[in-house]
Design a protein around this motif. Sequence first.
Motif, PDB file in Angstrom:
ATOM      1  N   ALA A   1      49.792   4.342 -65.862  1.00 59.06           N
ATOM      2  CA  ALA A   1      50.623   3.473 -65.029  1.00 59.06           C
ATOM      3  C   ALA A   1      50.239   3.612 -63.561  1.00 59.06           C
ATOM      4  CB  ALA A   1      52.099   3.815 -65.227  1.00 59.06           C
ATOM      5  N   PHE A   2      50.035   4.834 -63.120  1.00 52.33           N
ATOM      6  CA  PHE A   2      49.638   5.051 -61.733  1.00 52.33           C
ATOM      7  C   PHE A   2      48.265   4.460 -61.456  1.00 52.33           C
ATOM      8  CE2 PHE A   2      47.714   7.666 -58.377  1.00 52.33           C
ATOM      9  CZ  PHE A   2      48.614   7.403 -57.355  1.00 52.33           C
ATOM     10  N   LEU A   3      47.333   4.629 -62.389  1.00 56.01           N
ATOM     11  CA  LEU A   3      45.991   4.089 -62.214  1.00 56.01           C
ATOM     12  C   LEU A   3      46.010   2.562 -62.212  1.00 56.01           C
ATOM     13  CD1 LEU A   3      42.998   4.696 -61.873  1.00 56.01           C
ATOM     14  CD2 LEU A   3      42.799   4.690 -64.346  1.00 56.01           C
ATOM     15  N   ALA A   4      46.815   1.966 -63.059  1.00 50.29           N
ATOM     16  CA  ALA A   4      46.909   0.503 -63.087  1.00 50.29           C
ATOM     17  C   ALA A   4      47.431  -0.024 -61.759  1.00 50.29           C
ATOM     18  CB  ALA A   4      47.815   0.053 -64.232  1.00 50.29           C
ATOM     19  N   SER A   5      48.503   0.565 -61.250  1.00 50.51           N
ATOM     20  CA  SER A   5      49.091   0.061 -60.012  1.00 50.51           C
ATOM     21  C   SER A   5      48.204   0.343 -58.802  1.00 50.51           C
ATOM     22  CB  SER A   5      50.486   0.656 -59.801  1.00 50.51           C
ATOM     23  OG  SER A   5      50.412   2.047 -59.668  1.00 50.51           O
ATOM     24  N   SER A   6      47.690   1.553 -58.692  1.00 47.64           N
ATOM     25  CA  SER A   6      46.856   1.876 -57.534  1.00 47.64           C
ATOM     26  C   SER A   6      45.500   1.177 -57.607  1.00 47.64           C
ATOM     27  CB  SER A   6      46.677   3.387 -57.393  1.00 47.64           C
ATOM     28  OG  SER A   6      46.049   3.911 -58.529  1.00 47.64           O
ATOM     29  N   GLY A   7      44.974   0.991 -58.805  1.00 46.38           N
ATOM     30  CA  GLY A   7      43.701   0.282 -58.951  1.00 46.38           C
ATOM     31  C   GLY A   7      43.799  -1.176 -58.565  1.00 46.38           C
ATOM     32  N   VAL A   8      44.863  -1.832 -59.004  1.00 42.99           N
ATOM     33  CA  VAL A   8      45.066  -3.241 -58.634  1.00 42.99           C
ATOM     34  C   VAL A   8      45.321  -3.354 -57.132  1.00 42.99           C
ATOM     35  CG1 VAL A   8      46.620  -5.214 -58.911  1.00 42.99           C
ATOM     36  CG2 VAL A   8      45.805  -3.978 -60.913  1.00 42.99           C
TER      37      VAL A   8
ATOM     38  N   PHE B   1      54.122   2.422 -43.657  1.00 44.07           N
ATOM     39  CA  PHE B   1      54.775   2.510 -44.960  1.00 44.07           C
ATOM     40  C   PHE B   1      55.472   1.214 -45.365  1.00 44.07           C
ATOM     41  CE2 PHE B   1      54.728   6.923 -43.417  1.00 44.07           C
ATOM     42  CZ  PHE B   1      53.939   7.461 -44.414  1.00 44.07           C
ATOM     43  N   GLN B   2      55.223   0.115 -44.691  1.00 43.49           N
ATOM     44  CA  GLN B   2      55.895  -1.146 -44.991  1.00 43.49           C
ATOM     45  C   GLN B   2      55.346  -1.842 -46.229  1.00 43.49           C
ATOM     46  OE1 GLN B   2      58.659  -2.506 -43.827  1.00 43.49           O
ATOM     47  NE2 GLN B   2      58.905  -0.664 -42.624  1.00 43.49           N
ATOM     48  N   ASP B   3      54.212  -1.427 -46.727  1.00 43.51           N
ATOM     49  CA  ASP B   3      53.647  -2.058 -47.915  1.00 43.51           C
ATOM     50  C   ASP B   3      54.349  -1.508 -49.152  1.00 43.51           C
ATOM     51  OD1 ASP B   3      52.137  -3.564 -49.596  1.00 43.51           O
ATOM     52  OD2 ASP B   3      50.435  -2.200 -49.578  1.00 43.51           O
ATOM     53  N   ARG B   4      55.435  -2.145 -49.520  1.00 43.68           N
ATOM     54  CA  ARG B   4      56.207  -1.682 -50.665  1.00 43.68           C
ATOM     55  C   ARG B   4      55.612  -2.153 -51.979  1.00 43.68           C
ATOM     56  NH1 ARG B   4      60.649  -3.474 -47.223  1.00 43.68           N
ATOM     57  NH2 ARG B   4      61.440  -1.640 -46.183  1.00 43.68           N
ATOM     58  N   GLY B   5      54.572  -2.932 -51.928  1.00 44.71           N
ATOM     59  CA  GLY B   5      53.955  -3.443 -53.134  1.00 44.71           C
ATOM     60  C   GLY B   5      53.497  -2.351 -54.080  1.00 44.71           C
ATOM     61  N   PHE B   6      53.008  -1.244 -53.529  1.00 37.61           N
ATOM     62  CA  PHE B   6      52.534  -0.152 -54.377  1.00 37.61           C
ATOM     63  C   PHE B   6      53.665   0.402 -55.237  1.00 37.61           C
ATOM     64  CE2 PHE B   6      51.903   4.411 -55.016  1.00 37.61           C
ATOM     65  CZ  PHE B   6      50.774   4.361 -55.798  1.00 37.61           C
ATOM     66  N   PHE B   7      54.836   0.567 -54.654  1.00 36.96           N
ATOM     67  CA  PHE B   7      55.964   1.115 -55.413  1.00 36.96           C
ATOM     68  C   PHE B   7      56.453   0.123 -56.460  1.00 36.96           C
ATOM     69  CE2 PHE B   7      56.102   3.237 -51.259  1.00 36.96           C
ATOM     70  CZ  PHE B   7      55.852   4.523 -51.690  1.00 36.96           C
ATOM     71  N   TYR B   8      56.468  -1.158 -56.128  1.00 39.27           N
ATOM     72  CA  TYR B   8      56.858  -2.177 -57.097  1.00 39.27           C
ATOM     73  C   TYR B   8      55.869  -2.229 -58.254  1.00 39.27           C
ATOM     74  CZ  TYR B   8      60.071  -3.941 -53.532  1.00 39.27           C
ATOM     75  OH  TYR B   8      61.062  -4.061 -52.606  1.00 39.27           O
ATOM     76  N   LEU B   9      54.589  -2.173 -57.927  1.00 37.60           N
ATOM     77  CA  LEU B   9      53.568  -2.238 -58.971  1.00 37.60           C
ATOM     78  C   LEU B   9      53.615  -1.014 -59.878  1.00 37.60           C
ATOM     79  CD1 LEU B   9      50.557  -3.626 -56.914  1.00 37.60           C
ATOM     80  CD2 LEU B   9      52.096  -4.874 -58.412  1.00 37.60           C
ATOM     81  N   THR B  10      53.857   0.150 -59.314  1.00 38.06           N
ATOM     82  CA  THR B  10      53.989   1.353 -60.131  1.00 38.06           C
ATOM     83  C   THR B  10      55.201   1.258 -61.044  1.00 38.06           C
ATOM     84  OG1 THR B  10      52.944   2.651 -58.385  1.00 38.06           O
ATOM     85  CG2 THR B  10      54.127   3.873 -60.067  1.00 38.06           C
ATOM     86  N   ALA B  11      56.289   0.733 -60.519  1.00 39.97           N
ATOM     87  CA  ALA B  11      57.500   0.568 -61.332  1.00 39.97           C
ATOM     88  C   ALA B  11      57.255  -0.415 -62.480  1.00 39.97           C
ATOM     89  CB  ALA B  11      58.656   0.088 -60.469  1.00 39.97           C
ATOM     90  N   ILE B  12      56.532  -1.491 -62.210  1.00 35.65           N
ATOM     91  CA  ILE B  12      56.219  -2.459 -63.257  1.00 35.65           C
ATOM     92  C   ILE B  12      55.368  -1.810 -64.345  1.00 35.65           C
ATOM     93  CG2 ILE B  12      54.904  -4.564 -63.763  1.00 35.65           C
ATOM     94  CD1 ILE B  12      55.821  -5.595 -61.003  1.00 35.65           C
ATOM     95  N   ALA B  13      54.354  -1.064 -63.940  1.00 38.85           N
ATOM     96  CA  ALA B  13      53.473  -0.411 -64.913  1.00 38.85           C
ATOM     97  C   ALA B  13      54.236   0.631 -65.733  1.00 38.85           C
ATOM     98  CB  ALA B  13      52.291   0.234 -64.192  1.00 38.85           C
ATOM     99  N   LEU B  14      55.104   1.400 -65.088  1.00 37.81           N
ATOM    100  CA  LEU B  14      55.910   2.378 -65.832  1.00 37.81           C
ATOM    101  C   LEU B  14      56.891   1.693 -66.778  1.00 37.81           C
ATOM    102  CD1 LEU B  14      56.659   5.096 -63.144  1.00 37.81           C
ATOM    103  CD2 LEU B  14      55.338   5.361 -65.234  1.00 37.81           C
TER     104      LEU B  14
END
Length: 115
Positions: free
Chosen positions: A79-86, A47-60
């Motif tokens: 927003a979820f698709l943008a962050s998880s897709g990237v 769970f150390q990859d915090r990038g997903f949460f940051y990217l979701t927050a940016i998209a939201l």
Amino acid sequence: MFSSILMVLLALCVLAAGVLTLKRELTAELPVFASKKEAKEEMMGLFQDRGFFYLTAIALFMQLVFKQAQIALFDFFQAFLASSGVQALFYLMKRKDLGVKAGLVVLVSFIFLFF
């Protein structure tokens, strides 16, 4: 039309990353831990990859800034698709550039908002 094509491409990236991860996990040997501490450290490493949460927050945030009071459930999906897709795209390319990911999420969110 362009944003729909982009959504499909990002969804395919997420699907491909999921299939590769599943394949990798099924072929790997089961880990054997000597203590509970080792098992806990291994779990925390996942769970150390915090990038997903940051990217979701940016998209939201992009959705909230540009849509303001007109937020719908579909905007959360975008927003979820943008962050998880990237994130999946960079996983497939085996790169970890968080700054480039964030820029790409902003670009994809912008495309979702206006095209």
